[in-house]
Design an enzyme around this catalytic site. Structure first.
Site, PDB file in Angstrom:
ATOM      1  N   CYS A 131       7.425  54.170  66.092  1.00  0.00           N
ATOM      2  CA  CYS A 131       6.753  53.017  66.687  1.00  0.00           C
ATOM      3  C   CYS A 131       6.801  51.820  65.746  1.00  0.00           C
ATOM      4  CB  CYS A 131       5.306  53.393  67.015  1.00  0.00           C
ATOM      5  SG  CYS A 131       4.371  52.025  67.700  1.00  0.00           S
ATOM      6  N   CYS A 134       3.684  49.644  65.778  1.00  0.00           N
ATOM      7  CA  CYS A 134       2.550  50.172  65.002  1.00  0.00           C
ATOM      8  C   CYS A 134       2.790  50.029  63.494  1.00  0.00           C
ATOM      9  CB  CYS A 134       2.338  51.658  65.277  1.00  0.00           C
ATOM     10  SG  CYS A 134       2.507  52.174  66.971  1.00  0.00           S
ATOM     11  N   ASP A 135       3.994  50.336  63.060  1.00  0.00           N
ATOM     12  CA  ASP A 135       4.219  50.532  61.623  1.00  0.00           C
ATOM     13  C   ASP A 135       5.122  49.501  60.951  1.00  0.00           C
ATOM     14  OD1 ASP A 135       2.686  52.850  61.799  1.00  0.00           O
ATOM     15  OD2 ASP A 135       4.416  54.083  62.347  1.00  0.00           O
TER      16      ASP A 135
END
Ligand code: NAP
Length: 309
Positions: A131, A134-135
């Site tokens: 992701c 997200c990261d």
């Protein structure tokens, strides 16, 4: 018989549990693993509103679980294999038997396809990610690898150029599967380098990702590429098999719902990543769960007042 069974204990399922519990429905949540879903495996969630410094995925999910339980949500461990429906009653088949319910919310999520190479699971959350949204921000000025050649891999590689200084896009062929418009964006970006005809054989590193060992499928040569992160985008699988005979799915297996999270089967709602939707994030999953629970409550009232329950 329960009023409502929620299948899946990620953000969508837990949010549905909070709303259903507060509405005093007789509700049970079934989860096959540990509650929290994929979100609980994300080291830090930086884009969930209300936490300006970010919050650990495991911590956020533990708080959601505690909140749902405070409103009376019962949580059980079970692997739901199949859901069937007759005469407006649902039957959930698990390994241990069958459970009846008047309504169901499916919040089983989607799982990234794995490469199934050494180091991938061991270093998940420590440089291996599925992701970029997200990261990605953890890789400012770093070098990262993106694996895959579809729209997701190429779009996320472009997204990662906001943070990383260099992106190595590793693809098993010499031609991308991604649509031309998406390809062009990547080809025009000087931060993206293509590693063609190559497969990742191993993710390297002790406590965090330090590199990947790749093999050129044409020459057979192997090579170590030094990277700080590996983003794997080789497809996703929605966990919708248990309802494939019951509800309408799209061509990729995602459950089709209306804006009330109602599927093609009355009384069966879907929320979160298992649903066909634009953005699969915690913030959209919790919204889906809330809507599904309120819609399920209304559905149960209607069925009751029509004397069908
Ligand atoms: P995808 O289109 O199925 O692409 C998967 C990619 O991973 C392919 O390039 C495939 O290689 C590669 N791959 C598969 N298994 C692999 C393995 N074991 N090792 C190495 N590489 C492997 O998946 P996706 O990119 O997640 O997209 C899924 C669907 O969502 C597609 O229909 C896509 O168009 C859509 N999508 C659309 C957008 C958009 O329109 N903006 C954005 C994201 C996704 P091969 O090419 O050699 O098969």
């Amino acid at each position: 018989m329960k009023d409502l069974i929620i299948v899946g204990g990620g953000p969508a399922g837990l949010s549905a549990g909070i709303y259903a519990g507060r509405a005093k429905l007789d509700v049970l949540l079934l989860e096959r693993g540990a509650p929290g879903g994929l979100a609980a495996t994300t080291e830090t969630i930086e884009n969930y509103p209300g936490f300006p410094e970010g919050i650990g995925g495991a911590e956020l999910m533990a708080q959601m679980l505690a909140q749902a339980q405070r409103f009376g949500l019962a949580v059980d461990s079970a692997n739901v294999e199949e859901i069937s429906c007759s005469d407006r009653h649902f039957v959930l088949k698990t390994e241990d038997g069958v459970l009846p319910s008047r309504a169901v919310i499916l919040a089983t999520g989607a799982e990234p396809e794995l490469l199934h190479v050494p180091g991938e699971t061991e270093l998940r959350g420590r440089g291996v990610s599925y992701c970029a949204t997200c990261d990605g921000a953890f890789f400012r000025e770093k070098t990262v690898a993106v694996v895959g050649g579809g729209d997701a891999a190429v779009e996320e590689a472009v997204f990662l150029t906001r943070f990383a200084q260099k992106i190595l896009l590793i693809h098993r062929r010499d031609e991308l599967r991604a649509t031309r418009v998406v390809q062009e964006k990547a080809r025009q970006n000087p931060k993206i380098e293509f590693v063609w005809n190559s497969v990742v054989e191993e993710v390297l590193g002790k406590s965090k990702v330090e590199g990947v060992r790749v093999k050129n499928v044409r020459s057979g040569e192997t090579n170590v590429l030094e990277v700080d992160g590996v983003f794997i985008y080789i497809g996703q699988r929605p966990a919708s098999r248990m309802v494939e005979e019951l509800v309408q799915l799209d061509e990729r297996g995602y459950v089709i719902t209306d804006e009330k999270m109602q599927t093609s089967c009355p009384g069966l709602f879907a929320a979160g990543d298992v649903r066909r939707k634009l953005l699969r994030q915690v913030v959209t999953a919790v919204a889906d769960g809330a809507i599904a629970a309120v819609a399920a409550e209304k559905y149960l009232e209607e069925v009751k007042s029509a004397g069908k329950s």
